[in-house]
Scaffold this active site. Structure first.
Site, PDB file in Angstrom:
ATOM      1  N   LEU A   1      -5.249  -3.115   4.630  1.00  0.00           N
ATOM      2  CA  LEU A   1      -4.367  -2.498   3.670  1.00  0.00           C
ATOM      3  C   LEU A   1      -3.717  -3.630   2.681  1.00  0.00           C
ATOM      4  O   LEU A   1      -3.921  -4.757   2.816  1.00  0.00           O
ATOM      5  CB  LEU A   1      -3.385  -1.848   4.315  1.00  0.00           C
ATOM      6  CG  LEU A   1      -3.622  -0.980   5.512  1.00  0.00           C
ATOM      7  CD1 LEU A   1      -2.049  -0.446   6.195  1.00  0.00           C
ATOM      8  CD2 LEU A   1      -4.445   0.172   5.138  1.00  0.00           C
ATOM      9  N   ASP A   2      -3.483  -2.829   1.563  1.00  0.00           N
ATOM     10  CA  ASP A   2      -2.692  -3.602   0.327  1.00  0.00           C
ATOM     11  C   ASP A   2      -1.253  -3.426   0.325  1.00  0.00           C
ATOM     12  O   ASP A   2      -0.870  -2.821   1.366  1.00  0.00           O
ATOM     13  CB  ASP A   2      -3.379  -3.302  -0.822  1.00  0.00           C
ATOM     14  CG  ASP A   2      -3.249  -2.075  -1.512  1.00  0.00           C
ATOM     15  OD1 ASP A   2      -2.281  -1.181  -0.789  1.00  0.00           O
ATOM     16  OD2 ASP A   2      -4.115  -1.432  -2.470  1.00  0.00           O
ATOM     17  N   GLN A   3      -0.533  -3.925  -0.358  1.00  0.00           N
ATOM     18  CA  GLN A   3       0.916  -3.862  -0.771  1.00  0.00           C
ATOM     19  C   GLN A   3       1.557  -2.152  -0.866  1.00  0.00           C
ATOM     20  O   GLN A   3       2.669  -1.959  -0.686  1.00  0.00           O
ATOM     21  CB  GLN A   3       1.517  -4.645  -1.657  1.00  0.00           C
ATOM     22  CG  GLN A   3       1.198  -4.092  -3.156  1.00  0.00           C
ATOM     23  CD  GLN A   3      -0.181  -4.903  -3.868  1.00  0.00           C
ATOM     24  OE1 GLN A   3      -0.875  -5.043  -2.985  1.00  0.00           O
ATOM     25  NE2 GLN A   3      -0.031  -5.071  -5.026  1.00  0.00           N
ATOM     26  N   TYR A   4       0.378  -1.496  -0.946  1.00  0.00           N
ATOM     27  CA  TYR A   4       0.939  -0.041  -1.226  1.00  0.00           C
ATOM     28  C   TYR A   4       0.463   0.863   0.045  1.00  0.00           C
ATOM     29  O   TYR A   4       0.752   2.121  -0.155  1.00  0.00           O
ATOM     30  CB  TYR A   4       0.031   0.731  -2.395  1.00  0.00           C
ATOM     31  CG  TYR A   4       0.473  -0.181  -3.935  1.00  0.00           C
ATOM     32  CD1 TYR A   4       1.761  -0.209  -4.428  1.00  0.00           C
ATOM     33  CD2 TYR A   4      -0.724  -0.951  -4.417  1.00  0.00           C
ATOM     34  CE1 TYR A   4       1.767  -0.732  -5.677  1.00  0.00           C
ATOM     35  CE2 TYR A   4      -0.459  -1.541  -5.480  1.00  0.00           C
ATOM     36  CZ  TYR A   4       0.590  -1.571  -6.014  1.00  0.00           C
ATOM     37  OH  TYR A   4       0.825  -2.205  -7.174  1.00  0.00           O
TER      38      TYR A   4
ATOM     39  N   VAL B   1      -2.259   1.301   1.594  1.00  0.00           N
ATOM     40  CA  VAL B   1      -3.824   1.867   1.447  1.00  0.00           C
ATOM     41  C   VAL B   1      -4.987   1.057   1.621  1.00  0.00           C
ATOM     42  O   VAL B   1      -4.568  -0.318   1.300  1.00  0.00           O
ATOM     43  CB  VAL B   1      -4.104   2.830   0.298  1.00  0.00           C
ATOM     44  CG1 VAL B   1      -2.793   4.158   0.271  1.00  0.00           C
ATOM     45  CG2 VAL B   1      -3.695   2.148  -1.141  1.00  0.00           C
TER      46      VAL B   1
END
Length: 215
Positions: A83-86, A88
């Site tokens: 996942l990334d910082q958002y 997702v």
């Protein structure tokens, strides 16, 4: 530099190669089954994964430059570190999902990375285009559909589709389209120059489809 198709590697997709047209998905209408009585206070769950059909409908003809009419399905699950910082799945991770699908397909055909490397040749990724349709999140289960869609003397062309699978608690649902992708892999000699795909590999591709169609 070409990124190797059969070994783990991070791949960057140039913006100039973005495929704005994308691939068309075959999405059949959702058919609701007749209501059934509860079974132990729990309804049966129906999972519908859309079939993705070849536009040409041609059978595999390697010498004629045609591809497979069917797809290999590889089911996977999103892991937290993807996942990334958002919250997702990071865009770059989808290239790895597609690579995993190609790897599984080639293994099923009988093309082994170690065997190719021992000959001094390589099957390398020369182009990859991705079209993002919807995000995946932690714990999501999904299926990668992959096939050899076309071929030339030195290259294999792949199509990929990613669908998110319904959650276990959903009674009736259809898999959600997540990604469409195309890739080109080229056969290289020890000097990293394109060469014709070896006849033994061509033979394995033909045998794979004949066996698949007979079952």
């Amino acid at each position: 530099m070409l990124q190797a198709l059969l070994s783990p590697a991070h791949m960057a997709v140039p913006a100039s190669r973005a495929n704005t047209g994308g691939l068309r998905l075959y999405r059949p209408p959702l058919l609701l089954p007749a209501p059934q009585p509860p079974n132990n206070s729990r309804f049966q769950r129906l999972r519908l994964v859309p079939a993705v059909r070849s536009a040409s409908g041609l059978a595999f003809d390697f010498q004629g430059g045609r591809g497979m009419s069917g797809f290999l399905d590889v089911e996977l699950k999103v892991r937290d570190y993807e996942l990334d910082q958002y919250g997702v799945v990071n865009n770059a991770v989808y290239a790895s999902y597609c690579q995993h699908g190609r790897h599984e397909l080639l293994e099923k055909i009988g093309v082994n990375a170690d065997d190719v490397a021992r000959t001094g040749d390589a099957l390398a990724l020369s182009e990859l285009t991705l079209k993002f349709l919807a995000p995946l999140r932690s714990g999501d289960r999904f299926v990668v559909k992959v096939r050899v869609s076309d071929s030339s003397a030195a290259r294999l062309y792949f199509e990929h589709f990613i669908f998110k699978l319904p959650n276990e608690e959903e009674f009736i649902s259809i898999a959600q389209p997540i990604l469409e992708a195309r890739a080109t892999a080229v056969w290289l000699d020890k000097n990293y120059r394109p060469i014709r795909i070896p006849s033994v590999i061509r033979s394995k591709l033909v045998q794979f489809l004949r066996h698949d169609e007979s079952h």
